[in-house]
Design a protein around this motif. Sequence first.
Motif, PDB file in Angstrom:
ATOM      1  N   GLU A  89       0.833  -1.210   0.000  1.00  0.00           N
ATOM      2  CA  GLU A  89       0.000   0.000   0.000  1.00  0.00           C
ATOM      3  C   GLU A  89       0.865   1.256   0.000  1.00  0.00           C
ATOM      4  OE1 GLU A  89      -3.941  -1.485   2.488  1.00  0.00           O
ATOM      5  OE2 GLU A  89      -2.111  -0.958   3.585  1.00  0.00           O
ATOM      6  N   ALA A  90       1.974   1.222   0.731  1.00  0.00           N
ATOM      7  CA  ALA A  90       2.883   2.373   0.784  1.00  0.00           C
ATOM      8  C   ALA A  90       3.496   2.639  -0.595  1.00  0.00           C
ATOM      9  CB  ALA A  90       3.973   2.152   1.824  1.00  0.00           C
ATOM     10  N   LEU A  91       3.872   1.573  -1.308  1.00  0.00           N
ATOM     11  CA  LEU A  91       4.420   1.751  -2.657  1.00  0.00           C
ATOM     12  C   LEU A  91       3.356   2.299  -3.606  1.00  0.00           C
ATOM     13  CD1 LEU A  91       6.739  -1.339  -3.130  1.00  0.00           C
ATOM     14  CD2 LEU A  91       7.406   1.047  -2.800  1.00  0.00           C
ATOM     15  N   ASP A  92       2.113   1.877  -3.435  1.00  0.00           N
ATOM     16  CA  ASP A  92       1.023   2.433  -4.240  1.00  0.00           C
ATOM     17  C   ASP A  92       0.855   3.921  -3.955  1.00  0.00           C
ATOM     18  OD1 ASP A  92       0.515  -0.016  -5.419  1.00  0.00           O
ATOM     19  OD2 ASP A  92      -1.205  -0.485  -4.123  1.00  0.00           O
ATOM     20  N   ARG A  93       0.927   4.309  -2.670  1.00  0.00           N
ATOM     21  CA  ARG A  93       0.837   5.729  -2.295  1.00  0.00           C
ATOM     22  C   ARG A  93       1.981   6.519  -2.922  1.00  0.00           C
ATOM     23  NH1 ARG A  93      -0.438   5.793   4.213  1.00  0.00           N
ATOM     24  NH2 ARG A  93      -2.441   4.726   4.084  1.00  0.00           N
ATOM     25  N   LEU A  94       3.166   5.924  -2.909  1.00  0.00           N
ATOM     26  CA  LEU A  94       4.321   6.598  -3.501  1.00  0.00           C
ATOM     27  C   LEU A  94       4.130   6.781  -5.003  1.00  0.00           C
ATOM     28  CD1 LEU A  94       7.104   7.843  -3.406  1.00  0.00           C
ATOM     29  CD2 LEU A  94       8.074   5.520  -3.379  1.00  0.00           C
ATOM     30  N   THR A  95       3.633   5.764  -5.673  1.00  0.00           N
ATOM     31  CA  THR A  95       3.393   5.852  -7.112  1.00  0.00           C
ATOM     32  C   THR A  95       2.410   6.983  -7.424  1.00  0.00           C
ATOM     33  OG1 THR A  95       3.795   3.492  -7.385  1.00  0.00           O
ATOM     34  CG2 THR A  95       2.561   4.584  -9.138  1.00  0.00           C
TER      35      THR A  95
END
Length: 146
Positions: A49-55
């Motif tokens: 989820e954190a990587l999705d937020r970063l994207t």
Amino acid sequence: MTHSFECPECGNPRGMLGECRQCGSEDPPIPHSDTMVLNLKFDSPSAEEALDRLTIGLRRASEVGIKAIILIHGYGASGEGGKIKWAVHDALDNNYFSDRVDEYHFGEQTAFGSEAYHALLRRRPGLKAYLKLFKEGNAGMTVLIL
């Protein structure tokens, strides 16, 4: 300042993502600075989820003209490094965000007063106010240059 952006329609403070709460405008916001803070660990998301937020954050940041991001990913409660930190480091090291991120500097390698710190300030002087958080080399943060 809690909001680093303002609505282009009504001029009220607003966040980078979503519509303006006051007028409902979906137009991209106007940034107050070319640098922003993106907290990936807010609400304790999973690493995915954190990587999705970063994207999503990187996409929007480049749309509105942000040039540098202070990325807060945390270090992990165990003191050995958290899953979000390692997922972000792995993604950056493997060029997952190379279409948006020109360079990155891990906090533990950018301690206050170090050569890496001064080189980063020469490149982006506007980071000085943010880099005071890197006094001992903050392993829970990374600087992204877009």
